[in-house]
Design a protein around this motif. Sequence first.
Motif, PDB file in Angstrom:
ATOM      1  N   ASP A   2      39.333  39.239  50.382  1.00 45.94           N
ATOM      2  CA  ASP A   2      38.652  39.027  49.109  1.00 45.94           C
ATOM      3  C   ASP A   2      37.524  38.018  49.274  1.00 45.94           C
ATOM      4  O   ASP A   2      37.622  37.078  50.061  1.00 45.94           O
ATOM      5  CB  ASP A   2      39.626  38.510  48.054  1.00 45.94           C
ATOM      6  N   TYR A   4      35.013  35.412  47.023  1.00 46.94           N
ATOM      7  CA  TYR A   4      34.903  34.708  45.748  1.00 46.94           C
ATOM      8  C   TYR A   4      33.558  34.004  45.682  1.00 46.94           C
ATOM      9  O   TYR A   4      33.177  33.293  46.611  1.00 46.94           O
ATOM     10  CB  TYR A   4      36.017  33.656  45.614  1.00 46.94           C
ATOM     11  N   VAL A  17      34.689  38.169  42.010  1.00 43.73           N
ATOM     12  CA  VAL A  17      35.685  38.462  43.031  1.00 43.73           C
ATOM     13  C   VAL A  17      35.347  39.835  43.581  1.00 43.73           C
ATOM     14  O   VAL A  17      35.305  40.803  42.837  1.00 43.73           O
ATOM     15  CB  VAL A  17      37.118  38.449  42.455  1.00 43.73           C
ATOM     16  N   ASN A  18      35.055  39.885  44.861  1.00 44.07           N
ATOM     17  CA  ASN A  18      34.643  41.126  45.513  1.00 44.07           C
ATOM     18  C   ASN A  18      33.498  41.789  44.737  1.00 44.07           C
ATOM     19  O   ASN A  18      33.662  42.858  44.151  1.00 44.07           O
ATOM     20  CB  ASN A  18      35.819  42.092  45.668  1.00 44.07           C
ATOM     21  N   MET A  48      39.565  28.946  42.964  1.00 42.66           N
ATOM     22  CA  MET A  48      40.141  30.138  43.573  1.00 42.66           C
ATOM     23  C   MET A  48      41.600  30.322  43.156  1.00 42.66           C
ATOM     24  O   MET A  48      42.033  31.436  42.852  1.00 42.66           O
ATOM     25  CB  MET A  48      40.045  30.070  45.093  1.00 42.66           C
ATOM     26  N   LEU A  51      42.220  32.159  39.986  1.00 45.92           N
ATOM     27  CA  LEU A  51      41.995  33.602  39.980  1.00 45.92           C
ATOM     28  C   LEU A  51      43.083  34.386  40.696  1.00 45.92           C
ATOM     29  O   LEU A  51      43.237  35.571  40.466  1.00 45.92           O
ATOM     30  CB  LEU A  51      40.649  33.909  40.641  1.00 45.92           C
TER      31      LEU A  51
END
Length: 54
Positions: A2, A4, A17-18, A48, A51
């Motif tokens: 992933d 961020y 995110v992505n 982070m 999330l």
Amino acid sequence: MDYYYFFTDGNKVYAYVNPSVKKTPQILNNISPQDLKADDYDTLQKLMNMLITP
């Protein structure tokens, strides 16, 4: 893996995110841009962790 990305416009904090998959940012309403430190590992870790779902 992933990716961020975090940014602010001075009023809100946003997170991608992505970004190649999801094109719109997520707004982090529970954190103030004034509470953030630029280029700080602990701040990025805190964002982070907000999330990541357990």
